[in-house]
Motif scaffolding. Structure first.
Motif, short mmCIF file in Angstrom:
data_model
loop_
_atom_site.label_atom_id
_atom_site.label_comp_id
_atom_site.label_asym_id
_atom_site.label_seq_id
_atom_site.Cartn_x
_atom_site.Cartn_y
_atom_site.Cartn_z
N ARG A 14 10.53 50.08 -47.21
CA ARG A 14 11.91 50.08 -46.72
C ARG A 14 11.79 50.14 -45.20
N VAL A 15 12.29 49.11 -44.55
CA VAL A 15 12.20 49.05 -43.09
C VAL A 15 13.58 48.80 -42.52
N GLY A 16 13.73 49.19 -41.27
CA GLY A 16 14.93 48.87 -40.53
C GLY A 16 14.72 47.57 -39.76
N ASP A 17 15.69 46.70 -39.78
CA ASP A 17 15.60 45.44 -39.04
C ASP A 17 16.08 45.68 -37.61
N PHE A 24 20.39 49.20 -36.76
CA PHE A 24 19.08 49.82 -36.62
C PHE A 24 19.20 51.18 -35.93
N SER A 27 20.72 53.68 -38.32
CA SER A 27 19.73 54.08 -39.32
C SER A 27 18.73 55.07 -38.74
N GLN A 28 18.25 54.80 -37.54
CA GLN A 28 17.28 55.68 -36.89
C GLN A 28 17.89 57.07 -36.65
N ASP A 31 18.17 58.98 -39.98
CA ASP A 31 16.85 59.43 -40.41
C ASP A 31 16.40 60.65 -39.62
N SER A 70 21.59 47.17 -47.31
CA SER A 70 22.64 47.86 -46.57
C SER A 70 24.03 47.25 -46.69
N PHE A 75 24.18 50.45 -41.86
CA PHE A 75 22.73 50.50 -41.65
C PHE A 75 22.10 49.11 -41.60
N ASN A 77 18.86 48.45 -43.17
CA ASN A 77 17.67 48.59 -44.00
C ASN A 77 17.47 47.39 -44.91
#
Length: 92
Positions: A14-17, A24, A27-28, A31, A70, A75, A77
């Motif tokens: 699972r990554v953030g674009d 992004f 999302s950061q 987290d 997302s 977000f 993700n």
């Protein structure tokens, strides 16, 4: 990670674009808040645009599928499904 997988193994990420700048950053931030709330230290993090994630994984010998995660949220993700396609891309 690739070498730890069996041939035809699967890696899920699972990554953030990072190309989706606003999503992004949100999302950061979330987290980090969750990590702090749980009483953990927040280490520095970095992100990559989705195109860079997929390019790097393919270069390492993975076949990559991208699933957005997302929809309907603020977000950025995505789920990367990376199947180990080639036992040794360097020799291929």
């Amino acid at each position: 990670m690739r070498d730890a997988l069996a041939p035809k193994g699967r890696l899920l990420l699972r990554v953030g674009d990072a190309a989706s700048r606003r999503g992004f950053l949100i999302s950061q931030w979330v987290d980090r808040v969750v990590t702090l709330t749980r009483g953990h230290r927040v280490p520095p993090t970095w992100g990559r645009p989705l195109a860079e994630w997929t390019r790097l994984l393919r270069r390492l010998g993975f076949a990559v599928r991208v699933l957005p995660m997302s929809a309907g949220t603020p977000f950025a993700n995505v789920l990367l499904i990376a199947d180990r396609a080639d036992p040794d891309p360097v020799r291929a």
